[in-house]
Design a protein around this motif. Structure first.
Motif, PDB file in Angstrom:
ATOM      1  N   SER A   8      32.049  35.364  37.478  1.00  0.00           N
ATOM      2  CA  SER A   8      32.192  35.357  38.933  1.00  0.00           C
ATOM      3  C   SER A   8      33.479  36.057  39.365  1.00  0.00           C
ATOM      4  CB  SER A   8      32.178  33.914  39.441  1.00  0.00           C
ATOM      5  OG  SER A   8      32.390  33.870  40.820  1.00  0.00           O
ATOM      6  N   ASP A   9      34.565  35.797  38.665  1.00  0.00           N
ATOM      7  CA  ASP A   9      35.828  36.465  38.976  1.00  0.00           C
ATOM      8  C   ASP A   9      35.688  37.979  38.803  1.00  0.00           C
ATOM      9  OD1 ASP A   9      36.946  33.986  39.429  1.00  0.00           O
ATOM     10  OD2 ASP A   9      38.076  33.943  37.553  1.00  0.00           O
ATOM     11  N   TYR A  45      42.240  28.508  34.238  1.00  0.00           N
ATOM     12  CA  TYR A  45      42.345  27.517  35.307  1.00  0.00           C
ATOM     13  C   TYR A  45      43.013  26.237  34.829  1.00  0.00           C
ATOM     14  CZ  TYR A  45      39.137  30.671  37.594  1.00  0.00           C
ATOM     15  OH  TYR A  45      38.573  31.783  38.145  1.00  0.00           O
ATOM     16  N   VAL A  85      41.775  37.990  32.822  1.00  0.00           N
ATOM     17  CA  VAL A  85      40.973  36.855  33.269  1.00  0.00           C
ATOM     18  C   VAL A  85      41.904  35.726  33.703  1.00  0.00           C
ATOM     19  CG1 VAL A  85      38.974  37.390  31.810  1.00  0.00           C
ATOM     20  CG2 VAL A  85      40.775  35.904  30.934  1.00  0.00           C
ATOM     21  N   VAL A  86      41.380  34.836  34.503  1.00  0.00           N
ATOM     22  CA  VAL A  86      42.149  33.703  34.994  1.00  0.00           C
ATOM     23  C   VAL A  86      41.901  32.507  34.081  1.00  0.00           C
ATOM     24  CG1 VAL A  86      42.446  32.112  36.938  1.00  0.00           C
ATOM     25  CG2 VAL A  86      41.931  34.522  37.364  1.00  0.00           C
ATOM     26  N   ARG A 127      39.562  46.155  34.724  1.00  0.00           N
ATOM     27  CA  ARG A 127      39.921  44.807  35.143  1.00  0.00           C
ATOM     28  C   ARG A 127      41.159  44.376  34.366  1.00  0.00           C
ATOM     29  NH1 ARG A 127      35.788  39.770  34.481  1.00  0.00           N
ATOM     30  NH2 ARG A 127      37.175  38.158  35.233  1.00  0.00           N
ATOM     31  N   ARG A 187      32.663  31.293  35.332  1.00  0.00           N
ATOM     32  CA  ARG A 187      33.824  31.578  36.181  1.00  0.00           C
ATOM     33  C   ARG A 187      34.419  32.940  35.840  1.00  0.00           C
ATOM     34  NH1 ARG A 187      37.108  25.928  36.095  1.00  0.00           N
ATOM     35  NH2 ARG A 187      38.115  26.698  37.979  1.00  0.00           N
ATOM     36  N   GLY A 241      33.830  39.417  41.751  1.00  0.00           N
ATOM     37  CA  GLY A 241      34.727  39.487  42.907  1.00  0.00           C
ATOM     38  C   GLY A 241      35.683  40.660  42.815  1.00  0.00           C
ATOM     39  N   TRP A 242      36.190  40.904  41.616  1.00  0.00           N
ATOM     40  CA  TRP A 242      37.094  42.030  41.402  1.00  0.00           C
ATOM     41  C   TRP A 242      36.368  43.342  41.677  1.00  0.00           C
ATOM     42  CZ3 TRP A 242      37.349  46.041  37.742  1.00  0.00           C
ATOM     43  CH2 TRP A 242      38.572  46.719  37.691  1.00  0.00           C
TER      44      TRP A 242
END
Length: 125
Positions: free
Chosen positions: A76-77, A16, A13-14, A10, A73, A80-81
């Motif tokens: 969850s991200d 926000y 990370v995002v 991965r 989050r 999704g990845w």
């Protein structure tokens, strides 16, 4: 030709924009602690952040509160990845089945098989 390359890790990370108001209230040390916790969680898929080393009580409370809303989050991200990877691999699997005139397993079956192989440490197709 070299062997198969390992699955990509991965990439990160995002962070926000809705986190900005809380981040602005944190000291540089607390901001760094939250960011490092997020990176560790994203990379290792599990990480319990500990903000007790932050000297200021207000920093600890804000960092912990921010982490409690941010951590799900990050998870969850990551899911999704991983799902994106599995979907692409499933498409390749289905293509191979079609070329061999075989009936592919359903996506749900493939996903379960893929995750099971991954848990056992085998490299899934």
């Amino acid at each position: 030709m070299a062997g198969k390359s390992k699955e990509k890790q991965r990439p990160g990370v995002v962070v926000y924009f809705d986190m900005v108001p809380t981040l602005q209230k944190l000291s540089a040390e607390a901001k760094a602690a939250v960011l490092m916790a997020a990176l560790a969680r994203g990379q290792n898929l599990y990480y319990e952040a500990d903000f007790n080393s932050l000297g200021d009580l207000a920093d600890r409370v804000r960092a912990e509160t921010l982490w409690e809303s941010y951590c799900p989050r990050v998870d969850s991200d990551g899911e999704g990845w991983k799902d994106g990877i599995i979907q692409r691999k499933y498409a390749g699997y289905c293509s191979g089945c079609r070329s061999r005139e075989e009936q592919p397993m359903s996506y749900e079956e493939y996903r379960g098989w893929y995750l099971g192989m991954e848990e056992m440490g085998s490299e899934p197709l």
